[in-house]
Design a protein around this motif. Structure first.
Motif, mmCIF file in Angstrom:
data_model
loop_
_atom_site.group_PDB
_atom_site.id
_atom_site.type_symbol
_atom_site.label_atom_id
_atom_site.label_comp_id
_atom_site.label_asym_id
_atom_site.label_seq_id
_atom_site.Cartn_x
_atom_site.Cartn_y
_atom_site.Cartn_z
ATOM 1 N N ASN A 1 -2.886 -3.492 9.776
ATOM 2 C CA ASN A 1 -2.326 -2.555 10.856
ATOM 3 C C ASN A 1 -0.846 -2.700 10.848
ATOM 4 O O ASN A 1 -0.028 -3.809 11.096
ATOM 5 N N TYR A 2 0.011 -1.701 10.309
ATOM 6 C CA TYR A 2 1.444 -1.626 10.378
ATOM 7 C C TYR A 2 2.145 -0.810 11.606
ATOM 8 O O TYR A 2 3.165 -0.427 11.515
ATOM 9 N N THR A 3 1.094 -0.757 12.516
ATOM 10 C CA THR A 3 1.670 -0.052 13.856
ATOM 11 C C THR A 3 1.893 -1.111 15.180
ATOM 12 O O THR A 3 1.081 -2.294 14.902
ATOM 13 N N GLU A 4 1.955 -0.652 16.329
ATOM 14 C CA GLU A 4 1.957 -1.093 17.481
ATOM 15 C C GLU A 4 0.898 -0.753 18.209
ATOM 16 O O GLU A 4 0.671 -1.001 19.490
ATOM 17 N N ASP A 5 -0.184 -0.132 17.685
ATOM 18 C CA ASP A 5 -1.254 0.509 18.267
ATOM 19 C C ASP A 5 -2.235 -0.534 17.959
ATOM 20 O O ASP A 5 -2.429 -1.060 16.896
ATOM 21 N N SER B 1 -8.633 10.811 12.775
ATOM 22 C CA SER B 1 -9.223 10.817 11.265
ATOM 23 C C SER B 1 -8.227 11.471 10.427
ATOM 24 O O SER B 1 -7.485 12.185 10.619
ATOM 25 N N ARG B 2 -8.448 11.010 9.240
ATOM 26 C CA ARG B 2 -7.812 11.424 7.780
ATOM 27 C C ARG B 2 -8.493 11.450 6.517
ATOM 28 O O ARG B 2 -9.276 10.347 6.542
ATOM 29 N N ASP B 3 -8.332 12.445 5.848
ATOM 30 C CA ASP B 3 -8.968 12.498 4.685
ATOM 31 C C ASP B 3 -8.019 11.861 3.627
ATOM 32 O O ASP B 3 -7.042 12.273 3.708
ATOM 33 N N VAL B 4 -8.372 10.955 2.881
ATOM 34 C CA VAL B 4 -7.379 10.202 1.914
ATOM 35 C C VAL B 4 -7.952 10.066 0.490
ATOM 36 O O VAL B 4 -9.474 9.739 0.352
ATOM 37 N N VAL B 5 -7.484 10.033 -0.464
ATOM 38 C CA VAL B 5 -7.823 9.749 -1.805
ATOM 39 C C VAL B 5 -7.800 8.160 -1.949
ATOM 40 O O VAL B 5 -6.508 7.645 -1.843
ATOM 41 N N VAL B 6 -8.948 7.650 -2.423
ATOM 42 C CA VAL B 6 -8.987 6.152 -2.838
ATOM 43 C C VAL B 6 -8.011 5.905 -4.024
ATOM 44 O O VAL B 6 -8.070 6.366 -4.945
ATOM 45 N N GLU C 1 -0.977 7.906 9.916
ATOM 46 C CA GLU C 1 -1.065 7.925 8.818
ATOM 47 C C GLU C 1 -1.863 6.575 7.967
ATOM 48 O O GLU C 1 -1.883 5.417 8.872
ATOM 49 N N VAL C 2 -2.651 6.877 6.810
ATOM 50 C CA VAL C 2 -3.526 5.874 6.631
ATOM 51 C C VAL C 2 -3.665 6.010 5.182
ATOM 52 O O VAL C 2 -3.776 7.014 4.320
ATOM 53 N N GLU C 3 -3.882 4.829 4.535
ATOM 54 C CA GLU C 3 -4.458 4.799 3.063
ATOM 55 C C GLU C 3 -5.391 3.553 2.648
ATOM 56 O O GLU C 3 -5.635 2.945 3.612
ATOM 57 N N ALA C 4 -6.192 3.934 1.801
ATOM 58 C CA ALA C 4 -7.324 3.017 1.319
ATOM 59 C C ALA C 4 -7.049 2.581 -0.230
ATOM 60 O O ALA C 4 -6.957 3.456 -0.899
ATOM 61 N N PRO D 1 4.985 -15.759 7.015
ATOM 62 C CA PRO D 1 5.363 -14.601 7.697
ATOM 63 C C PRO D 1 4.677 -13.378 7.554
ATOM 64 O O PRO D 1 4.057 -13.145 6.178
ATOM 65 N N ARG D 2 4.710 -12.321 8.481
ATOM 66 C CA ARG D 2 4.231 -11.017 8.421
ATOM 67 C C ARG D 2 5.125 -10.362 7.413
ATOM 68 O O ARG D 2 6.486 -10.334 7.793
ATOM 69 N N VAL D 3 4.731 -9.088 6.432
ATOM 70 C CA VAL D 3 5.653 -8.428 5.528
ATOM 71 C C VAL D 3 5.346 -7.003 6.069
ATOM 72 O O VAL D 3 4.353 -6.761 5.649
ATOM 73 N N MET D 4 6.389 -6.364 6.665
ATOM 74 C CA MET D 4 6.119 -4.846 6.946
ATOM 75 C C MET D 4 5.785 -4.248 5.429
ATOM 76 O O MET D 4 6.513 -4.359 4.542
ATOM 77 N N ARG D 5 4.948 -3.272 5.501
ATOM 78 C CA ARG D 5 4.750 -2.355 4.316
ATOM 79 C C ARG D 5 4.792 -0.896 4.947
ATOM 80 O O ARG D 5 4.568 -0.616 6.018
ATOM 81 N N HIS D 6 5.079 0.193 3.963
ATOM 82 C CA HIS D 6 5.163 1.449 4.349
ATOM 83 C C HIS D 6 4.392 2.019 3.749
ATOM 84 O O HIS D 6 3.882 1.803 2.411
ATOM 85 N N MET D 7 3.968 3.386 4.102
ATOM 86 C CA MET D 7 3.133 4.150 3.252
ATOM 87 C C MET D 7 3.497 4.658 1.988
ATOM 88 O O MET D 7 4.582 4.858 1.301
ATOM 89 N N GLY D 8 2.557 4.451 0.941
ATOM 90 C CA GLY D 8 2.993 4.592 -0.535
ATOM 91 C C GLY D 8 3.288 3.620 -1.413
ATOM 92 O O GLY D 8 3.503 3.648 -2.457
#
Length: 231
Positions: A98-102, A168-173, A196-199, A223-230
């Protein structure tokens, strides 16, 4: 008659193996039997009988050729299934990053038409509080380059379920398929801002440890390392 319509790739593989064996036995029996063929006479273009022995030998040669072609086709199909090429299924457990605060109450993996795979995760903490959560094991899901549906619910740890929000999101694995589909693999589901989400599949014949640059640091001490989409 075999039932070829199935969602279970293992059942399909067993059926194909059975069909290959049965057809091979039928062809071999036909080419080696001494009984009279289904036809009794052959004719040439003038209407005269041709030599039956010669014709039967031709028939046998053709049948042997058909057998080899059939076996080659079946071998190609079975090999594709066994090696886990893109477009196949893969046996995985699901980990949430989880890279959000949700606070993610739970998430599930489904097919694009909404059929549940039986795996997912729960209680995925906010990034500032660790960013990881529990996982579930194990199930077959569509593999790399195929589309899956990820459904997740967001709500505070103390919130009533009526206050949770569902996305919900449809994602390409993405990722890499294992060389052997019997190797248990890991599917990391990453959640990003703006819902946004990825798998990504990590093959069972690879590394799940921190030395793998593709693995999320949230799952290891440090340490936690932030990651971004893609990324």
């Amino acid at each position: 008659m075999q039932n070829w319509i199935t969602d279970d790739p293992k059942h399909f593989l067993r059926s194909m193996k059975t069909a290959t064996q049965l057809h091979a036995e039928d062809f071999i029996t036909c080419t080696t039997c001494e009984q009279q063929p289904w036809f009794s006479f052959f004719f040439d273009g003038t209407g005269n009988n041709r030599d039956i022995g010669e014709s039967w030998q031709t028939h046998a040669n053709i049948t042997r050729w058909m057998t080899r072609v059939f076996m080659t086709m079946m071998l190609c199909v079975l090999t594709a299934c066994a090696t886990g090429q893109s477009g196949g299924y893969v046996d995985v457990s699901a980990w949430g990053a989880n890279y959000t605060e949700d606070y993610i109450q739970d998430f599930s993996i489904q097919t694009v038409d909404g059929k549940r795979s039986g795996i997912g995760g729960a209680n995925v903490a906010e990034f500032s509080k660790g960013g990881a959560g529990g996982s579930e094991c194990c199930s077959l899901i569509p593999g790399v380059d195929q589309t899956i549906k990820i459904v997740w619910r967001v709500g505070g740890p103390q919130d009533d379920k009526s206050q949770w929000k569902t996305y919900s999101r449809d994602v390409v694995v993405i990722g890499k398929m294992p060389g052997d589909t019997k190797d248990h693999s890991v599917l990391i589901v990453r959640f990003f801002p703006n819902h946004e989400v990825e798998a990504e599949v990590f093959p069972g014949d690879g590394s799940f440890g921190p030395s793998n640059p593709r693995m999320d640091k949230l799952f290891f001490v440090g340490p936690r390392v932030m990651r971004h989409m893609g990324e």
